[in-house]
Scaffold this motif. Sequence first.
Motif, short mmCIF file in Angstrom:
data_model
loop_
_atom_site.label_atom_id
_atom_site.label_comp_id
_atom_site.label_asym_id
_atom_site.label_seq_id
_atom_site.Cartn_x
_atom_site.Cartn_y
_atom_site.Cartn_z
N ILE A 109 9.06 -36.76 29.84
CA ILE A 109 7.87 -37.46 29.36
C ILE A 109 8.21 -38.91 29.03
CG2 ILE A 109 6.19 -37.58 27.47
CD1 ILE A 109 6.36 -34.49 27.35
N PHE A 110 9.33 -39.12 28.34
CA PHE A 110 9.75 -40.47 27.99
C PHE A 110 10.01 -41.31 29.25
CE2 PHE A 110 13.49 -43.28 27.33
CZ PHE A 110 12.87 -44.23 26.52
N PHE A 111 10.71 -40.73 30.23
CA PHE A 111 11.04 -41.46 31.45
C PHE A 111 9.77 -41.81 32.24
CE2 PHE A 111 11.83 -41.28 36.05
CZ PHE A 111 12.70 -42.36 36.18
N LEU A 112 8.89 -40.83 32.44
CA LEU A 112 7.67 -41.08 33.22
C LEU A 112 6.76 -42.10 32.51
CD1 LEU A 112 6.72 -37.47 34.41
CD2 LEU A 112 7.76 -39.31 35.75
N GLY A 113 6.71 -42.00 31.18
CA GLY A 113 5.86 -42.93 30.43
C GLY A 113 6.36 -44.36 30.49
N THR A 114 7.65 -44.55 30.23
CA THR A 114 8.21 -45.90 30.21
C THR A 114 8.30 -46.51 31.61
OG1 THR A 114 10.44 -44.93 30.20
CG2 THR A 114 9.49 -45.57 28.07
N SER A 115 8.34 -45.67 32.63
CA SER A 115 8.39 -46.18 34.01
C SER A 115 7.00 -46.56 34.53
CB SER A 115 9.03 -45.15 34.94
OG SER A 115 8.22 -43.99 35.03
#
Length: 255
Positions: A109-115
Amino acid sequence: MIHCFLSDLYKKKFVVLWMLLSFKAGYLNAAGFLATGKFVSHVTGFGTQMGVSLAHEDYYFGAELLIIPLAFIFGSMIPSLILDRNYDEGKIPPYPMVQFLITMLLGVIFFLGTSGWFGDFSTPSDDLHDIILIGLLCFVCGMKNGLTTWATYGKIRTTHLTGLATDIGLHLPKLFRGGHKSRFPEPRRVNTVRLATFVSFSIGSLVAAFIFPNFGYSGFIFPFVLSVGLLAISFINYNEAKKEQGMTHEKAKVA
């Protein structure tokens, strides 16, 4: 999550853990609401919302709403599938496996959101990206609640307040009574723990309300790091419990 016995659930060192888990649940619940306009740590109101949507012939929105309770339910199934398989009361349940899945999904979730995959933060649009985000968050919260509930013999729940608030109100008068008999006898400490988890959930929501408007999806780094810490504690506790169990078995053989 760590291995503990029913008699130890309300000891101070474990109460801190329940408060921490409740804080994280409140944080994620507020994050889901700020990002998509929907709550993710409980499913109470979604049956009503689905009924209203279908009554207004908004079938697409009703189908979207259906994902929320389904994701929570499927998330809650994971601890049972892993921990209840060939369960033997004498064995140490593999809690780290469930905690690892929670940590991994929070990382996703963190990776997809920040990307930028979910789009701009705080712009609810009910598109595919929002549906996937809300589904992932509900799945994580379902796993969190299922893990805590299973590990604590159904005594501790950290992702929603409805039943918790009912229990607090039901047992609150006991704090001010003398030695009157009760239909549901329990130590006063139990309700104190309920109040502590209630407050922790609210504080987690408050912190999220300050963080996400300023940092957007980067705010998910906080529960992710927290989950990594809990995973490390879970592995350490699991290994120590296994060693202790092995020593007990050796002593039993010698005797």
